[in-house]
Design an enzyme around this catalytic site. Structure first.
Site, short mmCIF file in Angstrom:
data_model
loop_
_atom_site.label_atom_id
_atom_site.label_comp_id
_atom_site.label_asym_id
_atom_site.label_seq_id
_atom_site.Cartn_x
_atom_site.Cartn_y
_atom_site.Cartn_z
N SER A 1 -2.64 4.50 3.79
CA SER A 1 -1.85 3.94 4.88
C SER A 1 -0.90 2.86 4.34
O SER A 1 -0.09 3.13 3.46
CB SER A 1 -2.77 3.42 5.97
OG SER A 1 -2.05 3.18 7.17
N ASP B 1 -2.48 13.40 12.14
CA ASP B 1 -1.98 12.03 11.99
C ASP B 1 -0.57 11.93 12.56
O ASP B 1 0.26 12.84 12.36
CB ASP B 1 -1.97 11.69 10.50
CG ASP B 1 -1.70 10.22 10.20
OD1 ASP B 1 -1.45 9.44 11.14
OD2 ASP B 1 -1.77 9.85 9.01
N HIS C 1 -5.69 10.15 11.07
CA HIS C 1 -5.43 9.03 10.19
C HIS C 1 -6.72 8.32 9.81
O HIS C 1 -7.58 8.07 10.66
CB HIS C 1 -4.48 8.03 10.89
CG HIS C 1 -3.89 7.01 9.98
ND1 HIS C 1 -2.88 7.30 9.10
CD2 HIS C 1 -4.18 5.70 9.80
CE1 HIS C 1 -2.56 6.21 8.43
NE2 HIS C 1 -3.34 5.22 8.83
#
Length: 340
Positions: A177, A282, A312
């Site tokens: 991320s 995601d 995610h």
């Protein structure tokens, strides 16, 4: 800017006293609140654990402070055994605003990854926004690699326990991320320097897990409704960018949107092979796919892996049977990548 954390045992009392900091001007529910007076409150949604917590695997872990002034430190994971191993510098996620190398989810994931992929891992605890907006996290990442180079050049008895296990010719950057975003920009910085500058380190590759990028124009996956339990919503993503980008910048800033505004740097920097791990469910899926295409267009070697049926941060936050299966697949892919 003042920062404080809240013990959940005192949440009720804290709620009654929040007026002392003024109104909440920015919030990501359950994670972070920013008050009108500039005070930052981070909620303990995930516990911090010590480096020795529940290491049932054959892995040793220790914390080392690099810069006391900025609280830059690393948690080092070393699998047991005599052989030299690839070296992985890892940046945690959290939208640049939350997260820690001490979070239990990262501790468990990286200890397992070190053991299963057979590598030494340095997990970086970098400065967070909004107290330290970008490029603070990038600067911390670069400083860590510089520190690592210095340690490798002169191995001391204090650090020999892990340095003697590292194959410095097989050095990788990685992150998930926001941490993947950091890893990418540190890779560009390293690739802009002469390779000889980083000896004895040799940057062999970068692993980006669900890299956190954005833009003003929405993609299809960003506009797709997310389930309530999603680890990253579009609203949260927008808030993270407001809190982390330089004041006055929007989501077209090159640190947020590298495809439109950073193509020249990607082309000119000597970036080694990049593995990009994408989650099918995601909101970042489309941007991650576009990013892979941009890397390829810039003449870089890119390996894209799509993980079906998961969202995610599934590898650290979800415990469903499917997530566990995909996590094991991910670790196997990483092992193959770093041992090519």
């Amino acid at each position: 800017m003042t920062t404080f954390s809240v013990d959940p045992r005192f949440m009720l009392q804290t709620s009654k006293n929040q007026h002392q900091h003024g109104v909440v001007v920015e919030e990501i529910e359950g994670l972070i609140r920013i008050y009108k007076d500039g005070c930052v409150e981070r909620l303990p949604i995930i516990p911090n654990v010590s480096c020795t917590e529940a290491l049932g695997l054959r892995v040793t872990a220790k914390d080392i402070v690099i810069d006391m002034l900025t609280n830059l430190w690393v948690r080092i994971y070393v699998p047991c055994g005599p052989q030299k191993l690839p070296l992985l510098v890892y940046f945690h996620g959290g939208g640049f605003c939350v997260g820690s190398a001490a979070w239990s989810c990262y501790h468990n994931f990286l200890a397992s990854l070190a053991f299963k992929a057979g590598c030494v891992i340095l997990s970086i605890n970098y400065r967070l926004a909004p107290e330290n907006r970008l490029p603070a996290a990038y600067e911390d990442g670069y400083k860590v690699v510089m520190w690592l180079k210095q340690q490798a050049l002169q191995i001391t008895s204090e650090h020999s326990w892990w340095l003697t296990r590292c194959n410095f010719l097989s050095f990788f950057l990685a992150g998930d991320s926001a941490g993947a975003n950091i890893a990418h920009y540190v890779a560009i910085q390293l690739g802009s320097d002469p390779a000889t500058f980083w000896k004895p380190l040799c940057h062999k590759g970068t692993i980006l897990i669900q890299p956190f990028f954005g833009g003003e124009v929405r993609t299809i996956s960003e506009k797709t409704p997310q389930p309530p339990c999603s680890a990253l919503s579009l609203a949260a993503s927008d808030t993270y960018w407001r809190l982390s980008l330089p004041l006055g910048a929007n989501r077209e800033h090159p640190w947020c949107n590298p495809i439109e505004n950073n193509a020249v740097k990607m082309e000119s920097a000597a970036i080694p092979a990049t593995m990009v791990s994408i989650s099918e469910m995601d909101i970042l899926k489309d941007r991650n796919v576009q990013f892979c295409a941009a890397l390829s267009k810039a003449g870089k070697v890119v390996e894209m892996v799509m993980y079906r049926g998961v969202g995610h941060a599934f590898q650290i936050l979800q415990n469903s049977p499917l997530s566990q299966t995909r996590t094991q697949e991910m670790m196997a892919h990483f092992k193959d990548f770093i041992n090519k």
